[in-house]
Design a protein around this motif. Sequence first.
Motif, PDB file in Angstrom:
ATOM      1  N   THR A 155      42.017  44.878  34.249  1.00 20.83           N
ATOM      2  CA  THR A 155      43.049  44.473  35.203  1.00 20.83           C
ATOM      3  C   THR A 155      42.407  44.011  36.500  1.00 20.83           C
ATOM      4  O   THR A 155      41.601  44.738  37.086  1.00 20.83           O
ATOM      5  N   LEU A 156      42.789  42.806  36.930  1.00 20.89           N
ATOM      6  CA  LEU A 156      42.312  42.298  38.217  1.00 20.89           C
ATOM      7  C   LEU A 156      43.322  42.700  39.286  1.00 20.89           C
ATOM      8  O   LEU A 156      44.512  42.443  39.166  1.00 20.89           O
ATOM      9  N   GLU A 157      42.831  43.379  40.331  1.00 23.72           N
ATOM     10  CA  GLU A 157      43.706  43.704  41.466  1.00 23.72           C
ATOM     11  C   GLU A 157      43.202  42.912  42.662  1.00 23.72           C
ATOM     12  O   GLU A 157      42.056  43.077  43.071  1.00 23.72           O
ATOM     13  N   ASP A 158      44.099  42.108  43.193  1.00 24.97           N
ATOM     14  CA  ASP A 158      43.699  41.211  44.268  1.00 24.97           C
ATOM     15  C   ASP A 158      43.766  41.945  45.612  1.00 24.97           C
ATOM     16  O   ASP A 158      44.663  41.711  46.425  1.00 24.97           O
ATOM     17  N   ILE A 159      42.807  42.836  45.843  1.00 26.66           N
ATOM     18  CA  ILE A 159      42.771  43.604  47.096  1.00 26.66           C
ATOM     19  C   ILE A 159      41.370  43.529  47.698  1.00 26.66           C
ATOM     20  O   ILE A 159      40.394  43.232  47.002  1.00 26.66           O
ATOM     21  N   ARG A 219      40.335  48.729  36.268  1.00 30.48           N
ATOM     22  CA  ARG A 219      40.655  47.672  37.219  1.00 30.48           C
ATOM     23  C   ARG A 219      39.427  47.262  38.025  1.00 30.48           C
ATOM     24  O   ARG A 219      38.507  48.044  38.214  1.00 30.48           O
ATOM     25  N   HIS A 220      39.455  46.050  38.504  1.00 30.39           N
ATOM     26  CA  HIS A 220      38.403  45.582  39.401  1.00 30.39           C
ATOM     27  C   HIS A 220      38.999  44.561  40.363  1.00 30.39           C
ATOM     28  O   HIS A 220      40.052  43.976  40.091  1.00 30.39           O
ATOM     29  N   MET A 265      37.193  49.836  39.688  1.00 28.00           N
ATOM     30  CA  MET A 265      38.051  50.979  40.017  1.00 28.00           C
ATOM     31  C   MET A 265      38.449  51.679  38.720  1.00 28.00           C
ATOM     32  O   MET A 265      39.595  51.624  38.309  1.00 28.00           O
ATOM     33  N   PRO A 266      37.481  52.371  38.084  1.00 30.00           N
ATOM     34  CA  PRO A 266      37.785  53.066  36.833  1.00 30.00           C
ATOM     35  C   PRO A 266      38.376  54.436  37.144  1.00 30.00           C
ATOM     36  O   PRO A 266      37.914  55.457  36.664  1.00 30.00           O
ATOM     37  N   ILE A 279      34.699  59.900  34.781  1.00 34.64           N
ATOM     38  CA  ILE A 279      34.297  59.498  36.140  1.00 34.64           C
ATOM     39  C   ILE A 279      35.479  59.164  37.054  1.00 34.64           C
ATOM     40  O   ILE A 279      35.265  58.764  38.199  1.00 34.64           O
ATOM     41  N   GLY A 280      36.714  59.315  36.558  1.00 27.47           N
ATOM     42  CA  GLY A 280      37.882  58.828  37.299  1.00 27.47           C
ATOM     43  C   GLY A 280      38.193  59.590  38.583  1.00 27.47           C
ATOM     44  O   GLY A 280      38.493  60.774  38.562  1.00 27.47           O
TER      45      GLY A 280
END
Lengths: 217, 217
Positions: free
Chosen positions: A4-8, A70-71, A78-79, A85-86
């Motif tokens: 998932t791409l998070e545009d932040i 996410r990244h 952002m795992p 490891i979360g």
Amino acid sequence: MQFTLEDITADEVERRMAVYGPLADTVRDLIDAVIRTEVDETVVTEANARLTAVVESLRANQIDGAFGVRHTAEGIGMPWGNAVIGLRNAIAPPLQVLKHPDGLVTADFTLGAAYEGPPGCVHGGVCAMLLDHVLGQAGSADDVPCYTGTLKMRYLRPTRLGPLHAEAIITEREGRKKIVRGAISDADGETVTAEGVFIVPKDWAGVMPESARIPPR
Amino acid sequence: MQFTLEDITADEVERRMAVYGPLADTVRDLIDAVIRTEVDETVVTEANARLTAVVESLRANQIDGAFGVRHTAEGIGMPWGNAVIGLRNAIAPPLQVLKHPDGLVTADFTLGAAYEGPPGCVHGGVCAMLLDHVLGQAGSADDVPCYTGTLKMRYLRPTRLGPLHAEAIITEREGRKKIVRGAISDADGETVTAEGVFIVPKDWAGVMPESARIPPR
């Protein structure tokens, strides 16, 4: 499997880590307390009611399904839902895995009551879980992606709860296979060793580094 | 390793299960909510404060260290702190492991967001953790105790989060070794298989059953 791409921005990532990290840490503390408490039944019942109310407040707005991996557009990972490891996953110790320039991957961590199997000792399955993750990270430390084919654990002796160390490194390459070896250790040395065969997906095989054999450690 | 004798009746065991079971279930729900929530930062901060207060109330009276593995004088087991099957351990799904008359051991369970690795899938290490436990239970299903020597997982394909099945059985015996095989499956079949070598402690070797080879399944 969809990432998932998070545009932040990087700042927003930091802000979210500061919000959710402490919450998950408190839940880790709570998990331990629930195992070890000896308070009266009335206090337990009241605690349960208070926790139920907190769950309700958090679920007022939530995503469907699991967190995913996410990244950001800049490639910040952002795992945070990951079981090992979360940052936001209270089941995860969470492991902080370091990658060293020589390809060695290490993690230092402390396991308490929540990771118990035999009395006073880490559950053998927890050792397997952590080694799976650390070997997987070592397997892709050369930036050539791979998935776990097989993973073999050898249990040398019980692993006491407390401060522990895990490490792994690629020791051999052969075609699309990478052999990764690693171990969990306490202050007295290795308790569980592991060997994994990791497979590079077919469409990546062309970019595999020379099939140089790395001396086993 | 010391097992703990608790001098309590079967009724008292039942009473404690009814007190602590629902509390740990609420914490399991909370772990999931903390991963998936999207409420405002103020609600998260307030939730953290409320949880901290609950932890404090539970820690007002607690045991030192981990829970241990307890049993009653009548032999009722209370492995309630166990990371895989522990009633009081919110990290545990918890697995309910059934032993069948033919030596087969099975567990049906559902894994949600807290057990994620790859997007939408169970962390490979979680599969390893659960298989370690189920194979261990199968290994001692013949009432001859044993410990895990080696454990090898073969990852056939990703395991989707959701309802799953695990099973294991002793397939061979040779001197003090027992070979145990098992797998995790979803609705479409096996996703991870495992083979373990379990070792009977020396002082138990005399009571090993005839070294009859059990046909592999």
